[in-house]
Write a protein that holds these residues in place. Structure first.
Motif, PDB file in Angstrom:
ATOM      1  N   PHE A  15       0.859  -1.176   0.000  1.00  0.00           N
ATOM      2  CA  PHE A  15       0.000   0.000   0.000  1.00  0.00           C
ATOM      3  C   PHE A  15       0.897   1.228   0.000  1.00  0.00           C
ATOM      4  CE2 PHE A  15      -3.801   2.271   0.334  1.00  0.00           C
ATOM      5  CZ  PHE A  15      -3.674   3.285   1.261  1.00  0.00           C
TER       6      PHE A  15
ATOM      7  N   GLU B 214      -8.152  -0.281   2.317  1.00  0.00           N
ATOM      8  CA  GLU B 214      -7.916   1.174   2.347  1.00  0.00           C
ATOM      9  C   GLU B 214      -7.483   1.616   0.954  1.00  0.00           C
ATOM     10  OE1 GLU B 214      -4.660   1.992   5.064  1.00  0.00           O
ATOM     11  OE2 GLU B 214      -3.635   0.155   4.497  1.00  0.00           O
ATOM     12  N   GLY B 215      -7.308   2.929   0.827  1.00  0.00           N
ATOM     13  CA  GLY B 215      -6.862   3.463  -0.453  1.00  0.00           C
ATOM     14  C   GLY B 215      -8.018   3.763  -1.371  1.00  0.00           C
ATOM     15  N   ASN B 216      -7.723   4.509  -2.445  1.00  0.00           N
ATOM     16  CA  ASN B 216      -8.763   4.866  -3.399  1.00  0.00           C
ATOM     17  C   ASN B 216      -8.369   4.535  -4.832  1.00  0.00           C
ATOM     18  OD1 ASN B 216      -6.803   6.802  -3.599  1.00  0.00           O
ATOM     19  ND2 ASN B 216      -8.151   8.562  -3.473  1.00  0.00           N
ATOM     20  N   ARG B 217      -7.246   3.835  -4.994  1.00  0.00           N
ATOM     21  CA  ARG B 217      -6.842   3.485  -6.354  1.00  0.00           C
ATOM     22  C   ARG B 217      -6.060   2.173  -6.322  1.00  0.00           C
ATOM     23  NH1 ARG B 217      -4.964   8.166  -5.078  1.00  0.00           N
ATOM     24  NH2 ARG B 217      -2.775   8.285  -5.578  1.00  0.00           N
ATOM     25  N   MET B 218      -5.854   1.629  -7.525  1.00  0.00           N
ATOM     26  CA  MET B 218      -5.014   0.429  -7.648  1.00  0.00           C
ATOM     27  C   MET B 218      -3.974   0.706  -8.712  1.00  0.00           C
ATOM     28  SD  MET B 218      -8.021  -2.419  -7.694  1.00  0.00           S
ATOM     29  CE  MET B 218      -8.983  -1.492  -8.849  1.00  0.00           C
TER      30      MET B 218
ATOM     31  N   ASN C 101      -3.230   0.862  -3.885  1.00  0.00           N
ATOM     32  CA  ASN C 101      -2.944  -0.558  -3.655  1.00  0.00           C
ATOM     33  C   ASN C 101      -2.109  -1.036  -4.840  1.00  0.00           C
ATOM     34  OD1 ASN C 101      -4.657  -1.411  -1.198  1.00  0.00           O
ATOM     35  ND2 ASN C 101      -6.044  -0.181  -2.421  1.00  0.00           N
TER      36      ASN C 101
ATOM     37  N   CYS D 283      -6.147   4.289   5.738  1.00  0.00           N
ATOM     38  CA  CYS D 283      -5.965   5.536   5.023  1.00  0.00           C
ATOM     39  C   CYS D 283      -6.864   5.533   3.791  1.00  0.00           C
ATOM     40  CB  CYS D 283      -4.498   5.641   4.623  1.00  0.00           C
ATOM     41  SG  CYS D 283      -4.093   7.204   3.918  1.00  0.00           S
ATOM     42  N   GLU D 284      -7.735   6.541   3.724  1.00  0.00           N
ATOM     43  CA  GLU D 284      -8.671   6.579   2.592  1.00  0.00           C
ATOM     44  C   GLU D 284      -7.963   6.795   1.277  1.00  0.00           C
ATOM     45  OE1 GLU D 284     -12.552   8.429   4.745  1.00  0.00           O
ATOM     46  OE2 GLU D 284     -12.049   9.191   2.753  1.00  0.00           O
TER      47      GLU D 284
ATOM     48  N   TYR E  61      -9.631  -5.085  -0.578  1.00  0.00           N
ATOM     49  CA  TYR E  61      -8.739  -4.003  -0.166  1.00  0.00           C
ATOM     50  C   TYR E  61      -9.368  -3.265   1.006  1.00  0.00           C
ATOM     51  CZ  TYR E  61      -5.878  -4.687  -4.343  1.00  0.00           C
ATOM     52  OH  TYR E  61      -5.056  -5.219  -5.307  1.00  0.00           O
TER      53      TYR E  61
ATOM     54  N   PHE F 146     -11.410   2.470  -8.136  1.00  0.00           N
ATOM     55  CA  PHE F 146     -12.458   1.520  -7.778  1.00  0.00           C
ATOM     56  C   PHE F 146     -13.763   1.953  -8.440  1.00  0.00           C
ATOM     57  CE2 PHE F 146      -9.919  -0.856  -5.063  1.00  0.00           C
ATOM     58  CZ  PHE F 146      -9.259  -0.065  -4.144  1.00  0.00           C
TER      59      PHE F 146
ATOM     60  N   GLY G 116      -4.759   6.546  -1.158  1.00  0.00           N
ATOM     61  CA  GLY G 116      -3.542   5.752  -1.305  1.00  0.00           C
ATOM     62  C   GLY G 116      -3.736   4.754  -2.418  1.00  0.00           C
TER      63      GLY G 116
END
Lengths: 527, 199
Positions: free
Chosen positions: A454, B41-45, A472, A467-468, B39, B59, A470
């Motif tokens: 991450f 957390e996060g807002n992208r891959m 993956n 954490c919103e 997943y 997403f 970021g």
């Protein structure tokens, strides 16, 4: 209701547990705290010494519970030291008489108050030059703590429910880190303010909130849960302070207080571990097997990190032989339940190297790499759970009987196939140590795994539990890899440089936040 | 409010969700083969390929909605809800398959791995061209271990099945196919021998 919760905590806790929030109230009043006693050893009868904004010196002795005549007589010698002896410190002019305080989270009996008044009057009458003793009891402490808590109380119903759930949690269980983090974020650290003073108040209030939220774990002496709680606070506070660019001189003391509190809990844990004959805990039914081995893994891991930390902090520290023996006697119990166990193994690896047992370190690294590639390679169906899953969650899904009870939340282990969060940090650990043969032997299968991690937008976001924002990231490794390139990549670069100042804190952070054991952070801590 | 049974309803909702997921997997050949990754957390891959190229994606939300008539709920109870769930499962399956095919389509076009038949029937040449573009894996005995499948519309299934049977019976095709597999085997072993650590 919150006041009731604080009061309930205050009357049941001991002086060691209310010490930190008490120090915080002094800081909030503009005091500079120049001394805090450790390990219950009073210095000249003083637990805490502070200087206020008018350069008046204040010395405090903290006690727990009600002080009746019998209790008073047992502490009178210490009180004498408190009021008679000046405090040895370069910032203190010994000619100036300080103010003395007897602090308790209980009540002081009238007979005791009478004696204190008599002592004060007699000292004044006879011009002895001793300090005046004031009593701070439960009521005053409660008032100060409520005031410090200020506006930082749950306002939304959901937050209130979470608050109560945490306060009334089963103190024997692991801390619900996600829930605890969420409460800190929602109640304290997402407080919308531009005022620097309010931001500082948020930091101060967070320590009081943490003290009484962890109340049920204090009652059961669940030192590991308490350690985790204080580390969650430290990392959330650190994120808040860095993100809001708050002047370090204003919050670092509080951060260090919270960090020392986490260390103190580990010291308590160490004392308990070394005093035990059996490491079965709680109900014997259900213990043993993976449960027992995981407990040992956590203990060996975190105490190894603790010993390494003490050595790093003070080069003259001699690592505890009893911990070395504990590790040696229980090494066969190490259990890699999933990738969230990685930081504990890393702790043992580095402690082994510190104590001259590099063979054990190599054996463990070899085991971890082999275990990861074997379990997560496509041919296997029950891959290792990624580091977002705790030991509890893994066992609830692997044990056939528990699966039936946990049917709605069973982990799909097939989703971990062909990938690993830990494999890149692991091979870089090998690269830093020159263990080429471990990587070479397993490279055929390593190159078939996807490396997961991450990635955050700003360094300090790594300190958040979740954490919103970021990315993956999934990395396809090269089929043919250069060893010298791997060595170069495994060296610390510019990434996360802003967190390097907290290198003593980070190993404990990883034990509590195993999903943050990314290649970048491991480079920082594994120097 | 009236007396209710939220603890039972919560459990029934969880069962519904599990069953919908199970139905999607068991009714969709392609989705049953694909991995579900969670997943936290996060807002992208982002995917970083071996050649260093990167692919970033966000997403996407997939939703299926159903309206329910109060009378049907009252009379049908949980059995009615189960019927509704069936509809939700079908819609979610369709949407997930569409998303997956769109992603595959985008990826194969980008990499030049697509073959446009231009509306023509499947031929030997096309089939061999298709097999040529695939990567194969083999076991230690030289047997192929790759698991490829044709995903076709139900309307085209019978026609394609017959066509494949005809093509695969052709001796010339078989010879060319076997030669291709030998080449693929060599490529596979070459690739495997490249999985190594060098200085």
């Amino acid at each position: 209701m919150i006041e009731k919760a604080i009061e309930n905590w205050l009357i049941k806790t001991n002086e060691k547990n209310y010490q930190l929030p008490f120090v915080q109230t002094l800081l909030a009043k503009g005091h500079k705290v120049i001394y805090i006693s450790k390990h219950s050893q009073l210095e000249q009868g003083k637990d805490i010494v502070s200087i206020d904004s008018e350069n008046v010196i204040h010395a405090y002795q903290l006690k727990g519970g009600n002080i009746d005549l019998s209790a008073w007589r047992s502490i009178k010698g210490e009180i004498q030291e408190l009021i008679e002896l000046p405090f040895e410190h370069p910032e203190i002019d010994k000619k100036i008489i300080h103010c003395s305080y007897l602090v308790t989270n209980g009540d002081v009996a009238d007979t005791v108050r009478l004696q204190i008044n008599q002592i004060n009057e007699d000292n004044e009458r006879k011009n002895r030059g001793y300090s005046y003793l004031t009593v701070i009891n439960k009521e005053t402490l409660l008032k100060d703590f409520i005031e410090l808590q200020g506006v930082f109380i749950p306002k939304e119903l959901n937050d209130f429910e979470s608050f109560l759930k945490m306060y009334l949690a089963d103190g024997r269980d692991f801390l619900d880190k996600k829930e605890f983090f969420q409460i800190l974020e929602n109640v304290v650290f997402s407080f919308n303010t531009k005022l620097k003073a309010d931001k500082l108040n948020a930091i101060y209030a967070s320590t009081v909130l943490t003290s009484y939220l962890l109340h049920s774990f204090q009652q059961t002496n669940n030192y590991y849960a308490l350690f985790e709680g204080w580390i969650v606070l430290c990392s959330t506070m650190l994120h808040f302070a860095i993100e809001h660019k708050i002047d370090k001189t204003k919050w670092l003391f509080t951060f260090n207080l919270a960090f020392e509190e986490a260390i103190r809990q580990l010291e308590n844990l160490k004392i308990e571990v070394l005093s035990r004959v059996s490491y079965i805990e709680g109900s014997h039914s259900g213990d043993g097997g993976h449960i027992y081995n995981s407990r040992i893994t956590i203990l060996i891991g975190v105490l190894s990190i603790y010993e390494s930390f003490q050595k790093k902090r003070n080069n003259k520290y001699v690592t505890d032989l009893k911990i070395e023996e504990f590790v040696e006697d229980n090494i066969d119990k190490l259990c890699y339940w999933g990738e969230s166990a990685f930081p504990f193994f890393w702790g043992v690896i580095t402690f082994s190297e510190l104590t001259g047992n590099s063979q054990r370190s190599k054996t463990l690294l070899d085991y971890l790499v082999k275990e990861t590639v074997t379990q997560n390679h496509e041919k296997n169906t029950l891959a290792l759970a990624n580091p977002y899953y705790s030991a509890t969650e893994v066992f609830m899904s692997t044990d056939p009987a528990l699966r039936m009870l946990n049917i709605f939340d069973v982990i799909d282990f097939t989703s971990f196939k062909d990938e690993s969060y830990c494999i890149l940090p692991l091979i870089q650990l090998c690269a830093r140590r020159g263990y080429r043969e471990i990587v070479e032997e397993n490279w055929k299968i390593i190159s078939k795994l996807f490396f997961k991690e991450f990635s955050v937008e700003q360094d300090c976001d790594l300190l958040l539990y979740r954490c919103e924002k970021g990315v993956n990231v999934t990395i396809t490794p090269k089929q043919t890899k250069s060893w010298s390139e791997l060595i170069h990549e495994s060296k610390q670069g510019e990434e996360l440089k802003s967190l390097s100042k907290y290198s003593l804190f980070l190993p404990f952070f990883l034990a509590v936040y195993p999903h943050r054991a990314t290649s970048s952070l491991m480079k920082l801590v594994d120097s | 409010m009236l007396p209710d049974f939220p603890s039972i309803k919560d459990k029934l909702l969880k069962i519904s969700t599990l069953l919908i997921k199970h139905k999607i997997k068991s009714n969709s050949p392609i989705l049953s083969q694909s991995k579900n990754i969670r997943y936290f957390e996060g807002n992208r891959m982002k995917v970083i390929y071996e050649n260093g190229e990167e692919d970033i994606s966000t997403f996407k939300t997939l939703r299926a909605e159903r309206s329910m008539d109060s009378k049907e709920i009252i009379e049908g109870g949980y059995n009615f809800i189960a019927e509704v769930d069936e509809g939700i499962a079908q819609e979610m399956q369709r949407k997930q398959e569409l998303l997956l095919f769109e992603a595959i389509d985008e990826s194969v076009k980008k990499n030049g791995n697509d073959i446009d038949a231009g509306g023509r029937e499947l031929t030997q040449e096309m089939l061999l061209e298709l097999y040529e573009k695939l990567d194969y894996t083999f076991d230690g005995y030289g047997n192929p271990t790759s698991n490829y499948a044709f995903y076709v519309s139900p309307n085209d299934y019978e026609k394609l099945k017959m066509k494949l049977e005809v093509i695969e019976k052709d001796i010339e095709f078989t010879e060319r196919y076997n030669a291709l597999m030998e080449q693929k085997k060599k490529e596979y072993y070459d690739r495997e021998s490249n999985r190594k650590l060098v200085d």
